[in-house]
Design an enzyme around this catalytic site. Structure first.
Site, short mmCIF file in Angstrom:
data_model
loop_
_atom_site.label_atom_id
_atom_site.label_comp_id
_atom_site.label_asym_id
_atom_site.label_seq_id
_atom_site.Cartn_x
_atom_site.Cartn_y
_atom_site.Cartn_z
N HIS A 208 0.83 -1.21 0.00
CA HIS A 208 0.00 0.00 0.00
C HIS A 208 0.86 1.26 0.00
O HIS A 208 0.66 2.17 -0.82
CB HIS A 208 -0.91 -0.03 1.22
N GLU A 209 1.82 1.33 0.92
CA GLU A 209 2.65 2.53 1.02
C GLU A 209 3.54 2.70 -0.21
O GLU A 209 3.76 3.83 -0.67
CB GLU A 209 3.50 2.47 2.29
N HIS A 212 1.81 4.67 -2.84
CA HIS A 212 1.97 6.13 -2.77
C HIS A 212 3.33 6.55 -3.33
O HIS A 212 3.43 7.55 -4.04
CB HIS A 212 1.84 6.60 -1.32
#
Length: 299
Positions: A208-209, A212
């Site tokens: 997920h990170e 970004h």
């Protein structure tokens, strides 16, 4: 070749006074959030400026011969309080397993990752107090960051002092030029595969990170109206709010087509529920990596 470095960065008498040995028996399960939270969202003004800059940069184009290819180098900084799991000390197999997870998750996007270096840093202050809102995270990153714009730096900490359910946060590629020292991902160490985080112990928090870090927003940004462009992706259904658990029939925007994208890596679902990027997200992350990190990704 993989290199491992050990650093002792205890901040002298202050650290020894502020962090007594009783912390060594801390129960990590009590500090693991019951729901996912990631503060990697831009303000309306910053997002508008970032998207305008992105459109202009794409229009100008980048010469293919100026782009890098191959795996993304990963520099892992293990910030620990003491040499126990509860104290944040990760062994090399745990880190390898996590790299295997993100390689599998990003394979459909043409992105691969390779562990370039692991640095072990003994610093109880950073381990306990670093969050996205503390000056100590800047101090930590300035001291440890390695590589260039195409290198992913990861800092595993505890977030024990955060009351907001932090599992991790990341910087966007468009921010690198103004603050290169700040680039990277700060990650809750219990979220690695096999970690003590019950709902988030399969390694998907880093997936997920990293989303970004390669230029993706949350799927639920902008709500049902997709205010300010939402997540800038046409093929992710509108979503009113983040998902918790794995509710397979969730439809938070009744008047819009499609169920909530609960299996998307950029939602907040439990790790077991997260399995995919959309085609539109893959196109965007490839463009973001080309424009901002000078990396050519092809499938």
């Amino acid at each position: 070749m993989l290199f491992t470095t050990t650093l002792a960065l205890l901040s002298g008498a202050t650290a020894s006074i502020a962090f007594p040995s009783s912390l060594m028996t801390r129960d990590v399960s009590s500090a693991t959030p019951s729901s996912r939270r990631c503060p990697s969202e831009l303000s309306r003004e910053r997002k508008e400026a970032a998207e305008k800059h992105f459109r202009n940069a794409k229009a100008q184009g980048t010469r293919r011969e100026d782009l890098k290819t191959g795996p993304i180098p990963v520099y892992w900084n293990v910030i620990y309080e003491n040499k126990t799991y509860e104290g944040g000390y990760l062994d090399e197999q745990q880190i390898k397993d996590q790299i295997d997870v993100i390689n599998a998750d990003y394979s459909t996007a043409g992105v691969s990752w390779t562990l370039a270096n692991t640095t072990y840093v003994e610093n109880a202050d950073w381990f306990t107090y670093v969050t996205d809102k503390t000056p100590s995270q800047t101090e930590m990153k300035r001291a440890l960051r390695q590589g260039g714009v195409d290198a992913l730096n990861i800092y595993s900490v505890s977030f024990f002092n955060s009351s907001e359910g932090l599992l991790g946060y990341a910087e966007y590629p468009s921010d690198y030029e103004s603050e290169p020292y700040n680039d990277g991902i700060v990650l809750q160490y219990a979220t690695l595969p096999g970690g003590s985080s019950e709902a988030y112990g399969l390694g998907k928090t880093l997936t997920h990170e990293a989303g970004h870090w390669v230029g993706l927003y949350h799927t639920f940004e902008g709500g049902c109206e997709e205010t300010n462009g939402g997540d800038q992706i046409a093929d992710t259904p509108a979503q009113d709010s983040s998902t918790h658990g794995c509710p397979t029939t969730r439809d938070s925007c009744k008047g819009e087509p499609g169920l909530d994208p609960i299996h998307n890596y950029m939602d907040y679902s439990d790790d077991v529920c997260l399995t995919e990027f959309s085609a539109g997200q893959i196109e965007r992350l490839q463009e973001q990596m080309r424009v901002y990190r000078g990396v050519d990704i092809t499938i």
